[in-house]
Design an enzyme around this catalytic site. Sequence first.
Site, PDB file in Angstrom:
ATOM      1  N   ARG A 127       0.816  -1.228   0.000  1.00 13.34           N
ATOM      2  CA  ARG A 127       0.000   0.000   0.000  1.00 13.34           C
ATOM      3  C   ARG A 127       0.845   1.272   0.000  1.00 13.34           C
ATOM      4  O   ARG A 127       0.372   2.334   0.386  1.00 13.34           O
ATOM      5  CB  ARG A 127      -0.991   0.007   1.172  1.00 13.34           C
ATOM      6  CG  ARG A 127      -2.002  -1.133   1.116  1.00 13.34           C
ATOM      7  CD  ARG A 127      -3.054  -0.999   2.207  1.00 13.34           C
ATOM      8  NE  ARG A 127      -4.047  -2.048   2.105  1.00 13.34           N
ATOM      9  CZ  ARG A 127      -3.955  -3.244   2.701  1.00 13.34           C
ATOM     10  NH1 ARG A 127      -2.888  -3.505   3.455  1.00 13.34           N
ATOM     11  NH2 ARG A 127      -4.896  -4.145   2.559  1.00 13.34           N
ATOM     12  N   LYS A 149       3.371  11.651 -10.503  1.00 12.08           N
ATOM     13  CA  LYS A 149       2.439  10.941 -11.366  1.00 12.08           C
ATOM     14  C   LYS A 149       3.105   9.659 -11.850  1.00 12.08           C
ATOM     15  O   LYS A 149       4.158   9.695 -12.485  1.00 12.08           O
ATOM     16  CB  LYS A 149       2.017  11.807 -12.555  1.00 12.08           C
ATOM     17  CG  LYS A 149       1.062  12.925 -12.174  1.00 12.08           C
ATOM     18  CD  LYS A 149       0.748  13.827 -13.341  1.00 12.08           C
ATOM     19  CE  LYS A 149      -0.153  13.173 -14.353  1.00 12.08           C
ATOM     20  NZ  LYS A 149      -0.624  14.140 -15.376  1.00 12.08           N
ATOM     21  N   GLU A 191       9.711  18.868 -23.935  1.00 15.73           N
ATOM     22  CA  GLU A 191       9.156  19.246 -22.633  1.00 15.73           C
ATOM     23  C   GLU A 191       9.732  20.568 -22.153  1.00 15.73           C
ATOM     24  O   GLU A 191       9.040  21.354 -21.495  1.00 15.73           O
ATOM     25  CB  GLU A 191       9.410  18.136 -21.608  1.00 15.73           C
ATOM     26  CG  GLU A 191       8.681  16.826 -21.883  1.00 15.73           C
ATOM     27  CD  GLU A 191       7.191  16.881 -21.581  1.00 15.73           C
ATOM     28  OE1 GLU A 191       6.706  17.920 -21.073  1.00 15.73           O
ATOM     29  OE2 GLU A 191       6.500  15.884 -21.858  1.00 15.73           O
ATOM     30  N   LYS A 240       8.090  23.002 -12.946  1.00 19.08           N
ATOM     31  CA  LYS A 240       7.288  21.832 -12.585  1.00 19.08           C
ATOM     32  C   LYS A 240       7.001  21.822 -11.087  1.00 19.08           C
ATOM     33  O   LYS A 240       5.875  21.552 -10.652  1.00 19.08           O
ATOM     34  CB  LYS A 240       8.037  20.556 -12.992  1.00 19.08           C
ATOM     35  CG  LYS A 240       7.298  19.245 -12.686  1.00 19.08           C
ATOM     36  CD  LYS A 240       6.111  19.032 -13.610  1.00 19.08           C
ATOM     37  CE  LYS A 240       5.427  17.687 -13.392  1.00 19.08           C
ATOM     38  NZ  LYS A 240       6.131  16.561 -14.017  1.00 19.08           N
ATOM     39  N   GLU A 250      -3.694  17.391  -9.702  1.00 26.46           N
ATOM     40  CA  GLU A 250      -4.271  17.816 -10.982  1.00 26.46           C
ATOM     41  C   GLU A 250      -5.750  18.188 -10.852  1.00 26.46           C
ATOM     42  O   GLU A 250      -6.594  17.807 -11.656  1.00 26.46           O
ATOM     43  CB  GLU A 250      -4.089  16.711 -12.033  1.00 26.46           C
ATOM     44  CG  GLU A 250      -4.118  17.235 -13.458  1.00 26.46           C
ATOM     45  CD  GLU A 250      -3.669  16.199 -14.466  1.00 26.46           C
ATOM     46  OE1 GLU A 250      -2.657  16.461 -15.156  1.00 26.46           O
ATOM     47  OE2 GLU A 250      -4.298  15.135 -14.553  1.00 26.46           O
ATOM     48  N   ARG A 254      -2.570  22.259 -12.425  1.00 27.36           N
ATOM     49  CA  ARG A 254      -1.608  21.275 -12.935  1.00 27.36           C
ATOM     50  C   ARG A 254      -1.967  20.788 -14.339  1.00 27.36           C
ATOM     51  O   ARG A 254      -1.101  20.296 -15.072  1.00 27.36           O
ATOM     52  CB  ARG A 254      -1.505  20.089 -11.977  1.00 27.36           C
ATOM     53  CG  ARG A 254      -0.426  19.095 -12.368  1.00 27.36           C
ATOM     54  CD  ARG A 254      -0.087  18.155 -11.236  1.00 27.36           C
ATOM     55  NE  ARG A 254       0.872  17.143 -11.647  1.00 27.36           N
ATOM     56  CZ  ARG A 254       1.524  16.352 -10.815  1.00 27.36           C
ATOM     57  NH1 ARG A 254       1.336  16.463  -9.518  1.00 27.36           N
ATOM     58  NH2 ARG A 254       2.364  15.445 -11.260  1.00 27.36           N
ATOM     59  N   ASN A 258      -0.248  19.530 -19.317  1.00 20.87           N
ATOM     60  CA  ASN A 258      -0.648  18.648 -20.414  1.00 20.87           C
ATOM     61  C   ASN A 258      -0.606  19.347 -21.772  1.00 20.87           C
ATOM     62  O   ASN A 258      -1.096  18.789 -22.763  1.00 20.87           O
ATOM     63  CB  ASN A 258      -2.062  18.106 -20.163  1.00 20.87           C
ATOM     64  CG  ASN A 258      -2.101  17.143 -18.994  1.00 20.87           C
ATOM     65  OD1 ASN A 258      -1.233  16.290 -18.843  1.00 20.87           O
ATOM     66  ND2 ASN A 258      -3.106  17.295 -18.141  1.00 20.87           N
ATOM     67  N   HIS A 261      -0.042  17.380 -24.925  1.00 22.05           N
ATOM     68  CA  HIS A 261      -0.183  15.968 -24.605  1.00 22.05           C
ATOM     69  C   HIS A 261      -1.504  15.376 -25.085  1.00 22.05           C
ATOM     70  O   HIS A 261      -1.575  14.174 -25.353  1.00 22.05           O
ATOM     71  CB  HIS A 261      -0.051  15.761 -23.092  1.00 22.05           C
ATOM     72  CG  HIS A 261       1.346  15.918 -22.596  1.00 22.05           C
ATOM     73  ND1 HIS A 261       2.074  17.080 -22.752  1.00 22.05           N
ATOM     74  CD2 HIS A 261       2.171  15.059 -21.938  1.00 22.05           C
ATOM     75  CE1 HIS A 261       3.278  16.916 -22.212  1.00 22.05           C
ATOM     76  NE2 HIS A 261       3.360  15.711 -21.720  1.00 22.05           N
ATOM     77  N   HIS A 265      -0.805  12.235 -27.100  1.00 23.46           N
ATOM     78  CA  HIS A 265      -1.156  10.884 -26.675  1.00 23.46           C
ATOM     79  C   HIS A 265      -1.926  10.144 -27.763  1.00 23.46           C
ATOM     80  O   HIS A 265      -1.764   8.927 -27.929  1.00 23.46           O
ATOM     81  CB  HIS A 265      -1.989  10.939 -25.392  1.00 23.46           C
ATOM     82  CG  HIS A 265      -1.195  11.269 -24.178  1.00 23.46           C
ATOM     83  ND1 HIS A 265      -1.778  11.545 -22.957  1.00 23.46           N
ATOM     84  CD2 HIS A 265       0.141  11.376 -23.973  1.00 23.46           C
ATOM     85  CE1 HIS A 265      -0.843  11.800 -22.061  1.00 23.46           C
ATOM     86  NE2 HIS A 265       0.334  11.706 -22.657  1.00 23.46           N
ATOM     87  N   HIS A 278       7.824   9.787 -26.687  1.00 24.70           N
ATOM     88  CA  HIS A 278       6.815  10.641 -26.062  1.00 24.70           C
ATOM     89  C   HIS A 278       7.034  12.110 -26.409  1.00 24.70           C
ATOM     90  O   HIS A 278       6.092  12.820 -26.791  1.00 24.70           O
ATOM     91  CB  HIS A 278       6.847  10.449 -24.549  1.00 24.70           C
ATOM     92  CG  HIS A 278       5.922  11.344 -23.796  1.00 24.70           C
ATOM     93  ND1 HIS A 278       4.553  11.278 -23.919  1.00 24.70           N
ATOM     94  CD2 HIS A 278       6.176  12.355 -22.921  1.00 24.70           C
ATOM     95  CE1 HIS A 278       4.002  12.205 -23.147  1.00 24.70           C
ATOM     96  NE2 HIS A 278       4.967  12.865 -22.539  1.00 24.70           N
TER      97      HIS A 278
END
Length: 378
Positions: A127, A149, A191, A240, A250, A254, A258, A261, A265, A278
């Site tokens: 956990r 993330k 980025e 960042k 997010e 935040r 993206n 992205h 994606h 990426h």
Amino acid sequence: MPQEYRTITVSLAADPYPVLIAEGLLGSLGSLLLERGFRSGTRVLVVTNPEVEGFHGARALASLAAADFDVRTLVVQAGEEHKTPATVAAIHDAAFAHRLERGSLIVALGGGVVGDMAGFAAATWLRGIAVAQVPTTLLAMVDAAIGGKTGVNHPGGKNLIGAFHQPKLVLIDPLVLATLPEREFRAGMAEVIKYAVIGDGVLFQDLEAAVGRTPQGLSSRQALGPVLLQRLLERSAAAKARVVAADEREGGLRAILNYGHTLGHAVENLSGYGTWLHGEAVALGMLAAGDIAVAMGLWSQADQDRQRRLIVAAGLPTDWPALDPEAVLACLQGDKKVRDGKVRFVLPTGVGSVTIRDDVASATIRTALDQVASVCSP
């Protein structure tokens, strides 16, 4: 231990952590973990990939052994096509074999894929146990390793399976980039350009100035030089860190991270994971998002041209792939950023500022994709 290194703090209320940046810092990994409160004898699982292990594994392991950690290494295949629950299960198996406890640690030594998978494994083992991120690619240094993330891909979309799990430490050694293939370096520059567009006009100007100084532009570590590279790493990491500190999970701000992205994606998914890196897909997504913003009157064609020049100078792809526009639109509906069936786009309003919109018409998206193809094709 290097005499000087830059510390950028991710100022979370519950558990802030440092991002440390300096040449040669990898050799101090063990002592820095001791400074962060980990005890000698702690069981540590280092997760890496074959290339990184060959170049940098011995130095990392020597540093951990010198601090008397009980270390084991797991080598996994990197690449988006291997970023799956099956690979995370292999990390869990290694955690079981090494008898990792709640006080144990997973070290992610690699690029963004290794960092995402190792971080997700740490988040879900017992956990949640500690993870330290030691990024070895430019993309991971400026983006993926910072912010917590973690996750893996699902056949239906990128990063649909994941968790927020903040690292205890992010260690960035620019010297490891000497072994990074140039294509991977260029992907990381996407980025950096993203951060410049969404919130750092000074960084944008630094990039433009660098393009003017060297015919190689922004396409390699050698072209940038150590001083500018350190500056780009620091400014990107600080950007960042500010966003993550303001919005850890997010919920609002935040989402601006993206930028590029959403459509990026879609490119990765529809082209098949592994076809595009990426950062390459993000660059294509930024070009398309810029054209959408121009069409909606949000920013100028002149600023879009400035963004395009940086992307070209970084040696990033500018030819939109031959994808069915209807398939792209359908893929967007499966993106994790969709709210109430509406696709949320991060769109630029000027160099250093963006807005989030969920009212982009399908026709506008189709036109933008056509525009990227027509402007960039010979």
